[in-house]
Design a protein around this motif. Structure first.
Motif, PDB file in Angstrom:
ATOM      1  N   ASN A   1       0.810  -1.234   0.000  1.00 40.61           N
ATOM      2  CA  ASN A   1       0.000   0.000   0.000  1.00 40.61           C
ATOM      3  C   ASN A   1       0.838   1.277   0.000  1.00 40.61           C
ATOM      4  N   LEU A   2       2.038   1.213  -0.577  1.00 44.21           N
ATOM      5  CA  LEU A   2       2.845   2.419  -0.735  1.00 44.21           C
ATOM      6  C   LEU A   2       2.089   3.390  -1.648  1.00 44.21           C
ATOM      7  N   THR A   3       1.946   4.624  -1.198  1.00 43.61           N
ATOM      8  CA  THR A   3       1.181   5.625  -1.940  1.00 43.61           C
ATOM      9  C   THR A   3       2.039   6.853  -2.198  1.00 43.61           C
ATOM     10  N   ASP A   4       2.053   7.324  -3.428  1.00 43.49           N
ATOM     11  CA  ASP A   4       2.798   8.532  -3.748  1.00 43.49           C
ATOM     12  C   ASP A   4       2.054   9.307  -4.826  1.00 43.49           C
ATOM     13  N   HIS A   5       2.481  10.542  -5.048  1.00 44.65           N
ATOM     14  CA  HIS A   5       1.813  11.444  -5.983  1.00 44.65           C
ATOM     15  C   HIS A   5       2.595  11.519  -7.286  1.00 44.65           C
ATOM     16  N   ALA A   6       1.992  11.069  -8.364  1.00 45.01           N
ATOM     17  CA  ALA A   6       2.621  11.201  -9.685  1.00 45.01           C
ATOM     18  C   ALA A   6       2.701  12.675 -10.059  1.00 45.01           C
ATOM     19  N   PHE A   7       3.796  13.050 -10.725  1.00 43.73           N
ATOM     20  CA  PHE A   7       4.068  14.456 -11.041  1.00 43.73           C
ATOM     21  C   PHE A   7       4.513  14.573 -12.488  1.00 43.73           C
TER      22      PHE A   7
ATOM     23  N   ASN B   1       8.821  -0.163  -5.376  1.00 48.28           N
ATOM     24  CA  ASN B   1       8.008  -0.053  -6.586  1.00 48.28           C
ATOM     25  C   ASN B   1       6.831   0.862  -6.295  1.00 48.28           C
ATOM     26  N   PRO B   2       6.924   2.156  -6.684  1.00 48.38           N
ATOM     27  CA  PRO B   2       5.810   3.071  -6.399  1.00 48.38           C
ATOM     28  C   PRO B   2       4.551   2.757  -7.189  1.00 48.38           C
ATOM     29  N   ASN B   3       4.724   2.044  -8.324  1.00 50.65           N
ATOM     30  CA  ASN B   3       3.563   1.611  -9.108  1.00 50.65           C
ATOM     31  C   ASN B   3       2.673   2.778  -9.515  1.00 50.65           C
ATOM     32  N   LEU B   4       3.307   3.912  -9.813  1.00 48.29           N
ATOM     33  CA  LEU B   4       2.553   5.115 -10.145  1.00 48.29           C
ATOM     34  C   LEU B   4       1.696   4.916 -11.393  1.00 48.29           C
ATOM     35  N   LEU B   5       0.513   5.502 -11.375  1.00 46.26           N
ATOM     36  CA  LEU B   5      -0.406   5.499 -12.517  1.00 46.26           C
ATOM     37  C   LEU B   5      -0.792   4.084 -12.957  1.00 46.26           C
TER      38      LEU B   5
ATOM     39  N   ASP C   1      -6.230   7.031 -11.993  1.00 45.56           N
ATOM     40  CA  ASP C   1      -5.109   7.952 -11.797  1.00 45.56           C
ATOM     41  C   ASP C   1      -4.598   8.484 -13.133  1.00 45.56           C
ATOM     42  N   VAL C   2      -4.582   7.635 -14.145  1.00 40.55           N
ATOM     43  CA  VAL C   2      -4.189   8.083 -15.489  1.00 40.55           C
ATOM     44  C   VAL C   2      -5.161   9.141 -15.978  1.00 40.55           C
ATOM     45  N   TYR C   3      -6.449   8.885 -15.786  1.00 45.97           N
ATOM     46  CA  TYR C   3      -7.479   9.841 -16.189  1.00 45.97           C
ATOM     47  C   TYR C   3      -7.308  11.164 -15.443  1.00 45.97           C
ATOM     48  N   THR C   4      -7.054  11.085 -14.136  1.00 44.80           N
ATOM     49  CA  THR C   4      -6.854  12.298 -13.339  1.00 44.80           C
ATOM     50  C   THR C   4      -5.678  13.102 -13.855  1.00 44.80           C
ATOM     51  N   MET C   5      -4.579  12.415 -14.170  1.00 48.50           N
ATOM     52  CA  MET C   5      -3.391  13.120 -14.658  1.00 48.50           C
ATOM     53  C   MET C   5      -3.653  13.780 -16.003  1.00 48.50           C
ATOM     54  N   ILE C   6      -4.390  13.108 -16.870  1.00 48.36           N
ATOM     55  CA  ILE C   6      -4.725  13.702 -18.170  1.00 48.36           C
ATOM     56  C   ILE C   6      -5.543  14.971 -17.969  1.00 48.36           C
ATOM     57  N   GLN C   7      -6.525  14.912 -17.076  1.00 49.90           N
ATOM     58  CA  GLN C   7      -7.338  16.101 -16.804  1.00 49.90           C
ATOM     59  C   GLN C   7      -6.493  17.218 -16.199  1.00 49.90           C
ATOM     60  N   ALA C   8      -5.544  16.855 -15.358  1.00 44.22           N
ATOM     61  CA  ALA C   8      -4.677  17.854 -14.726  1.00 44.22           C
ATOM     62  C   ALA C   8      -3.773  18.534 -15.750  1.00 44.22           C
TER      63      ALA C   8
END
Length: 213
Positions: free
Chosen positions: A53-59, A181-185, A190-197
């Motif tokens: 459950n490692l959680t991080d913020h994709a940038f 392994n942050p397993n980002l996106l 999360d992919v959808y959120t990043m596209i909108q951002a």
């Protein structure tokens, strides 16, 4: 330095961060029995959630060329100017060094219809909490700095992610780095959120206020 053994009469609270804490626990025999056994570590407590459950913020650093020359790059390419700016800070605590790299931020939400597309509940902390963030810098933020040009960055950050990663030890040596392994996106949401951002950052940069910048 020398190694020391410490004992506790009541309890031990481990506060070594998101990476260090599971690292210590697993080396102490607290974690997923299958993983610990594969490394030859006796399991004291079979707790499969340790390291999960490692959680991080994709940038994403959305970067624009700008007309202004009053950006980070100008001083980074001019040693004399850089020294003047450092002197200004030392003498008056003013100038570019009085602010951090990202000194403007904004937090924004998606709409309820976006959750319905994925059949999920709102993953943010509440109805007034953000799904993505803007962090704005007056200059390029990734090294190496290009040899020419001046830049602005609007970083898009997914701050309510569903993606989860893991931190697992790789040997019995506590000084070996763990596998992170942050397993980002990895979550489609999360992919959808990043596209909108990213799209929102582009709309923001097209505002009339930035016309002469």
């Amino acid at each position: 330095g020398p190694r020391k053994a410490l004992t506790a009469s009541n309890e031990v609270i481990i506060s070594a961060g998101a990476l260090g804490t599971p690292h210590i626990l697993q080396h102490s025999g607290i974690g997923n029995r299958t993983h610990l056994t594969s490394l030859g570590i006796p399991t004291l407590v079979d707790l499969p959630s340790v390291g999960q459950n490692l959680t991080d913020h994709a940038f994403v650093a959305n970067t624009w060329l700008v007309n202004s020359t009053d950006t980070f790059e100008t001083a980074l390419r001019n040693q004399t100017l850089a020294e003047l700016q450092v002197r200004e800070w030392n003498q008056s605590h003013q100038g570019p060094y009085a602010a951090s790299t990202f000194n403007v931020a904004g937090w924004l939400r998606l709409g309820d219809e976006d959750f319905k597309k994925f059949g999920i509940e709102d993953p943010s902390a509440g109805p007034n909490s953000a799904h993505y963030e803007f962090i704005i810098a007056n200059g390029a933020t990734r090294l190496p700095i290009p040899p020419t040009g001046n830049f602005m960055v609007i970083g898009s950050v997914a701050v309510s992610p569903l993606s989860r990663g893991a931190v697992l030890i790789t040997s019995t040596d506590p000084f070996d780095l763990p596998s992170v392994n942050p397993n980002l996106l990895s979550s489609p949401f999360d992919v959808y959120t990043m596209i909108q951002a990213i799209r929102a950052a582009r709309r923001f940069a097209q505002a009339p206020a930035f016309k002469d910048y």
